[in-house]
Scaffold this motif. Structure first.
Motif, PDB file in Angstrom:
ATOM      1  N   PHE A 104      41.779  47.196  43.907  1.00 32.79           N
ATOM      2  CA  PHE A 104      40.832  46.081  44.017  1.00 32.79           C
ATOM      3  C   PHE A 104      41.020  45.122  42.843  1.00 32.79           C
ATOM      4  CE2 PHE A 104      37.139  48.083  46.660  1.00 32.79           C
ATOM      5  CZ  PHE A 104      38.055  48.445  47.644  1.00 32.79           C
ATOM      6  N   MET A 105      40.951  43.826  43.128  1.00 30.28           N
ATOM      7  CA  MET A 105      40.975  42.819  42.067  1.00 30.28           C
ATOM      8  C   MET A 105      39.575  42.251  41.826  1.00 30.28           C
ATOM      9  SD  MET A 105      44.520  40.763  42.897  1.00 30.28           S
ATOM     10  CE  MET A 105      44.358  39.793  41.405  1.00 30.28           C
ATOM     11  N   GLY A 106      38.735  42.313  42.835  1.00 31.58           N
ATOM     12  CA  GLY A 106      37.370  41.802  42.702  1.00 31.58           C
ATOM     13  C   GLY A 106      36.387  42.903  42.358  1.00 31.58           C
ATOM     14  N   GLN A 107      35.123  42.650  42.613  1.00 32.26           N
ATOM     15  CA  GLN A 107      34.079  43.574  42.202  1.00 32.26           C
ATOM     16  C   GLN A 107      33.461  44.354  43.364  1.00 32.26           C
ATOM     17  OE1 GLN A 107      31.286  41.977  39.210  1.00 32.26           O
ATOM     18  NE2 GLN A 107      32.552  40.127  39.166  1.00 32.26           N
ATOM     19  N   ALA A 108      34.026  44.218  44.571  1.00 32.98           N
ATOM     20  CA  ALA A 108      33.508  44.969  45.712  1.00 32.98           C
ATOM     21  C   ALA A 108      33.625  46.463  45.447  1.00 32.98           C
ATOM     22  CB  ALA A 108      34.276  44.606  46.975  1.00 32.98           C
TER      23      ALA A 108
END
Length: 272
Positions: A244-248
């Motif tokens: 993951f690169m985002g915060q999900a």
């Protein structure tokens, strides 16, 4: 050409007709298992099953509808007679699981596949305890698009003949064999047949794109909420994760499965 279609159309008006009662029972898992049949709804799904060559027992349609000529051609090619029933709107409403039914249904015989029919293939999907029918239908559709050659549904997985599964799969369940079996028995059989079994977990150390999927591969995905059980993880050859690169916090299991399946398709296309 041998005409196998039953050209006589039986008209049924009452929901109390014994045939109608048996059709309504197909909306339940118990009814499907007892009769060895399942009910499909909608023009697209009826077209797909007629093209697939699966055994269609009956086609049911509303009193204001007509059977398309393209369907009649397929029905004439059927090995077994396909019975036609034109029914009242009240019966359509009893059979339908959609808010605005199109007025076309088919009764289809369940195909019984076995693990032996899949061992000669090279790319399989194992599904462990997926319980949401929409998720399973989407997974089947993605598997079809990504070139999966067979799907094995473990114990605790939703019935593939559930109406929502069929609608979510958009006809793809008629394109590839689906087997219901114990994964405790299946996984050792796959390893004996030279499959690498790859499990999925957000906590795995290896990224999904670091694997070589060009060899015989079976991808194993788990329950929406819990993922794969610890005991199941111990059975696989390698666990992988999607970075993951985002915060999900997580991905829907159908989306995550699609990402991994299409990595195999990417590798195959790149090497060809």
């Amino acid at each position: 050409m041998k005409i196998s279609m039953n050209t006589n159309v039986e008209i049924i008006q009452s929901v109390h007709n014994p045939k109608v009662k048996s059709w309504i029972r197909l909306k339940t898992k118990q009814g499907r298992n007892e009769q060895g049949l399942f009910l499909i709804e909608g023009i697209k799904n009826v077209e797909e099953v007629l093209q697939s060559g699966q055994e269609v027992v009956s086609i049911i349609y509303g009193e204001d509808k007509e059977i398309p000529d393209s369907w009649r051609t397929k029905m004439e090619q059927s090995k077994q007679p396909i019975h036609l029933y034109q029914v009242s709107q009240h019966i359509i409403e009893k059979l339908a699981e959609t808010k605005t039914p199109q007025g076309f249904f088919a009764i289809v015989k369940q195909e019984l596949h076995t693990i032996e029919t899949l061992l000669s293939h090279s790319f399989l999907l194992l599904v462990d305890e997926i319980q949401d029918p929409g998720n399973l239908g989407t997974i089947i559709r993605s598997a079809d698009a990504a070139g999966v050659e067979g799907i094995i549904l473990g114990d605790g997985t939703v019935d593939p003949y559930n109406g929502k599964v069929i609608r979510s799969a958009m006809g793809s369940m008629f394109h590839l064999p689906i087997v219901k079996a114990s994964l405790d028995e299946v996984i050792p059989r796959l390893k004996e047949s030279s499959f690498q079994v790859i499990g999925t977990s957000p906590y795995a150390k290896k990224a999904y794109f670091e694997m070589d999927y060009k060899q015989k591969t079976a991808i194993l995905v788990g329950n929406e909420a819990r993922g794969l059980a610890e005991s199941r993880m111990e059975q696989v050859d390698q666990m992988v994760q999607i970075p993951f690169m985002g915060q999900a916090e997580s991905l829907n299991v159908a989306i995550a499965t699609s990402i991994i399946l299409f990595e195999r398709a990417r590798q195959i296309l790149k090497s060809s």
